[in-house]
Design a protein around this motif. Structure first.
Motif, mmCIF file in Angstrom:
data_model
loop_
_atom_site.group_PDB
_atom_site.id
_atom_site.type_symbol
_atom_site.label_atom_id
_atom_site.label_comp_id
_atom_site.label_asym_id
_atom_site.label_seq_id
_atom_site.Cartn_x
_atom_site.Cartn_y
_atom_site.Cartn_z
ATOM 1 N N UNK A 67 3.391 11.380 -5.520
ATOM 2 C CA UNK A 67 4.345 11.994 -6.459
ATOM 3 C C UNK A 67 3.621 12.498 -7.707
ATOM 4 N N UNK A 68 2.778 11.620 -8.274
ATOM 5 C CA UNK A 68 2.068 11.957 -9.508
ATOM 6 C C UNK A 68 1.151 13.141 -9.307
ATOM 7 N N UNK A 69 0.406 13.088 -8.154
ATOM 8 C CA UNK A 69 -0.507 14.208 -7.881
ATOM 9 C C UNK A 69 0.280 15.491 -7.686
ATOM 10 N N UNK A 70 1.442 15.377 -7.052
ATOM 11 C CA UNK A 70 2.292 16.545 -6.816
ATOM 12 C C UNK A 70 2.723 17.180 -8.145
ATOM 13 N N UNK A 71 3.168 16.317 -9.061
ATOM 14 C CA UNK A 71 3.587 16.815 -10.371
ATOM 15 C C UNK A 71 2.412 17.452 -11.090
ATOM 16 N N UNK A 72 1.248 16.774 -11.023
ATOM 17 C CA UNK A 72 0.071 17.297 -11.709
ATOM 18 C C UNK A 72 -0.354 18.640 -11.138
ATOM 19 N N UNK A 92 0.829 -1.204 0.000
ATOM 20 C CA UNK A 92 0.000 0.000 0.000
ATOM 21 C C UNK A 92 0.867 1.259 0.000
ATOM 22 N N UNK A 93 1.962 1.169 0.792
ATOM 23 C CA UNK A 93 2.841 2.350 0.883
ATOM 24 C C UNK A 93 3.423 2.722 -0.484
ATOM 25 N N UNK A 94 3.659 1.674 -1.324
ATOM 26 C CA UNK A 94 4.227 1.865 -2.657
ATOM 27 C C UNK A 94 3.249 2.641 -3.550
ATOM 28 N N UNK A 95 1.958 2.157 -3.505
ATOM 29 C CA UNK A 95 0.919 2.845 -4.274
ATOM 30 C C UNK A 95 0.774 4.284 -3.807
ATOM 31 N N UNK A 96 0.770 4.442 -2.493
ATOM 32 C CA UNK A 96 0.590 5.775 -1.905
ATOM 33 C C UNK A 96 1.710 6.713 -2.370
ATOM 34 N N UNK A 97 2.936 6.183 -2.300
ATOM 35 C CA UNK A 97 4.102 6.974 -2.646
ATOM 36 C C UNK A 97 3.982 7.534 -4.064
ATOM 37 N N UNK A 98 3.673 6.643 -5.052
ATOM 38 C CA UNK A 98 3.597 7.099 -6.439
ATOM 39 C C UNK A 98 2.378 7.959 -6.715
#
Lengths: 150, 185
Positions: free
Chosen positions: B11-16, B2-8
């Motif tokens: 990151x993705x939302x941050x970039x967006x 779950x932590x892996x999914x959360x991490x990406x």
């Protein structure tokens, strides 16, 4: 006396011109020598001795004879090196006259008339190509006869 | 995981959140153009060593004429007298810019041009005499061709083997001898 003044000033001008002439012709000689160096001396060498190759013969104490025999005057301008040189006819006339004077003055005939622009322009329209060797041979024979009689 | 999914996801939302699609395209465009332009700049050329100014042939040490009026290094192609040369530099072959290597013969016939001397800004008449009679030198090849004319004007063409006037037609190297200064008409 405005008239006398004018005469005198003309005379002064004349004397000034006379004094300037030798200087001017000397400068022209330097120019002509430079053009000979640039356009001719690569093969004919600085003193006109040529390369030793029979196609580039020694001009020293010889080339003036061409001006003395029939057909020689034409030959001097119609040899390909002269007639096709990337130079104006006026410059060519100066260079050929300079070469004759410098390399072979003693062989020039007494009545030698220097080349001028018009004569060079007219003669260089015809360029000796395949008949060059035969024409030269015939002229050399004529020169040998001329030497015997002079 | 779950932590892996959360991490990406973060990151993705941050970039967006912080960047736009247009800025991504403009940055990509800058990168593509920039990478292709940099090797064309003169600075990049000098650094890469492709025919740079003052380059030395391996094993040939720099030389000078010893005179301020004759600037430059005669073992490099950039030396001012070589403006019309085509061949191996005799300076790199045991001779000099005006002398043949020992054991070779200078061709009596030659091709002649003018070069601008940067020291006094005058044009000098240069004679490119070939040296003949041994194996070709092979060092410091230099072909500048300024004022060179096509082969049908043989007397100002530098592809001619001028050794035809020497006793041996084997070409060794080329010199650049000063004959005088050129006078303006």
């Amino acid at each position: 006396m405005p008239n006398r003044f004018r005469v005198r000033s003309l005379a002064t001008l004349g004397i000034a011109l006379l004094m300037w002439l030798p200087l001017a012709s000397h400068a022209n000689d330097a120019q002509t020598k430079m053009k000979y160096t640039l356009f001719c001396s690569g093969c004919h060498t600085a003193d006109g001795r040529g390369s030793g190759d029979p196609r580039i013969p020694d001009m020293r104490n010889y080339v003036g004879y061409f001006a003395a025999v029939e057909g020689g005057r034409e030959f001097l301008i119609q040899v390909p090196g002269v007639s096709t040189a990337p130079l104006k006819s006026k410059e060519l006339a100066q260079i050929v006259n300079w070469m004759l004077r410098t390399f072979s003055a003693d062989q020039l005939p007494d009545d030698f008339k220097p080349f001028d622009e018009q004569e060079v322009e007219r003669l260089r329209q015809y360029v000796l190509r395949s008949e060059l060797g035969d024409t030269r041979k015939a002229l050399v024979t004529r020169i040998e006869e001329y030497k015997k009689n002079n | 995981m779950k932590w892996f999914d959360k991490f990406f996801e973060n990151k993705t939302r941050n970039i967006a959140r912080t960047s736009s699609r247009r800025s991504f395209l403009s940055n990509l465009g800058k990168a593509v153009v920039g990478v292709s332009v940099i090797p064309a700049l003169p600075v990049a050329k000098a650094a890469s060593g492709g025919a740079p100014a003052g380059a030395h042939y391996p094993g040939v040490s720099p030389q000078t004429s010893g005179s301020d009026g004759d600037p430059g290094d005669p073992t490099t192609c950039e030396y001012w007298r070589y403006c019309g040369i085509d061949g191996f530099l005799c300076s790199c072959c045991g001779g000099s810019q005006s002398a043949c290597p020992p054991g070779t013969e200078m061709s009596p016939i030659t091709w002649i041009g003018t070069c601008l001397n940067p020291a006094d800004n005058k044009h000098y008449i240069i004679s490119y005499n070939d040296c003949c009679g041994k194996a070709a030198c092979g060092r410091c090849f230099c072909n500048r061709n300024e004022d060179d004319t096509p082969m049908y004007r043989a007397f100002s063409n530098n592809d001619t083997n001028w050794c035809v006037g020497a006793s041996s037609e084997t070409y060794v190297c080329s010199t650049a001898v000063i004959l005088g200064t050129s006078i303006e008409s």
